[in-house]
Design an enzyme around this catalytic site. Structure first.
Site, PDB file in Angstrom:
ATOM      1  NE  ARG A  46      -3.814  -2.117   2.462  1.00 23.97           N
ATOM      2  CZ  ARG A  46      -4.202  -2.768   3.539  1.00 23.97           C
ATOM      3  NH1 ARG A  46      -3.728  -2.432   4.722  1.00 23.97           N
ATOM      4  NH2 ARG A  46      -5.088  -3.745   3.459  1.00 23.97           N
ATOM      5  NE  ARG A 139      -7.596   0.415   8.056  1.00 26.40           N
ATOM      6  CZ  ARG A 139      -7.235  -0.822   8.344  1.00 26.40           C
ATOM      7  NH1 ARG A 139      -7.247  -1.749   7.406  1.00 26.40           N
ATOM      8  NH2 ARG A 139      -6.869  -1.144   9.566  1.00 26.40           N
ATOM      9  NE  ARG A 150      -9.535  -5.155   4.168  1.00 20.81           N
ATOM     10  CZ  ARG A 150      -8.316  -5.618   4.466  1.00 20.81           C
ATOM     11  NH1 ARG A 150      -8.096  -6.247   5.594  1.00 20.81           N
ATOM     12  NH2 ARG A 150      -7.315  -5.435   3.622  1.00 20.81           N
ATOM     13  CG  ASN A 173      -8.794   0.181  20.401  1.00 14.72           C
ATOM     14  OD1 ASN A 173      -8.769   1.142  21.162  1.00 14.72           O
ATOM     15  ND2 ASN A 173      -8.178   0.185  19.234  1.00 14.72           N
TER      16      ASN A 173
END
Length: 204
Positions: A46, A139, A150, A173
């Site tokens: 990436r 993203r 995903r 988180n």
């Protein structure tokens, strides 16, 4: 097999759970104590990713041949690309005397548990699937199809992560500072020397 050294630390969690951010923070605070095991992947880099730093980028043919040859501790195919941890990557870190940190997928965790590495296993849990989707969309790196893949994978990973006995600790988180404090506390209880410097100062 991989030579003995400090007990490795395995960090696992769905893509977008924030595990990479937590790992970076840990490695920055304790650069002399932890070493990151650089995984291999057959996916393309990436923007900003460097070969040998973020991943060892390789071809499917080369990687499958190495796996067949027994050179990998764990490997898994995810979103059409193969990822894995080579024995050499772990040995390179352990030779320095550092705790080897592995950032791996669920399939990798299952495989590593079958080795004699005896790792500390940490699962990073996202606040919710909807928040995970928001982070992944932010993203802007995936097609809609890849994104859905995903998210479906993430649901299975969360299910596995929550099953008793699969991990030593599950960290939610929903707040980065809180999640990092929990990770640090878990490590300080299980890896000697993390808080040694501060204890030494207190004792002086």
């Amino acid at each position: 097999m991989v030579q003995k050294g400090p007990r490795p630390l395995v960090i696992c969690g769905p893509s977008g759970s924030g595990k990479s951010t937590l790992l970076k923070r840990l490695l920055k605070e304790f650069p002399d104590m932890f070493g990151f095991s650089v995984s291999h992947t057959t996916r393309s880099p990436r923007p900003g990713e460097k070969d040998g730093v973020h991943y060892h980028f390789t071809t499917k043919e080369k990687m499958l041949a190495a796996i067949e040859n027994g050179e990998f501790l764990e490997s898994a195919t995810f979103s059409g690309n193969t990822y894995g941890t080579s024995k050499r990557a772990v040995e390179d870190v352990r030779r320095t005397g550092k705790v080897c940190v592995l950032d791996i997928e669920i399939e990798g965790v299952k495989q590593v548990k079958r080795t004699d590495l005896d790792p500390l296993l940490v699962f990073i849990m996202p606040p919710s699937i909807s928040e995970l989707e928001r982070r992944l969309r932010g993203r802007n790196t995936d097609t809609e199809e890849a994104l859905m893949l995903r998210l479906n994978t993430a649901k299975k990973e969360i299910e596995f992560g929550q099953q008793p006995g699969n991990f030593h600790i599950i960290i939610l988180n929903d707040n980065l500072n809180k999640a990092y404090a929990e990770l640090r506390e878990f490590i300080s209880q299980n890896v000697k020397d993390v808080d040694q410097d501060k204890n030494d100062e207190a004792g002086q």
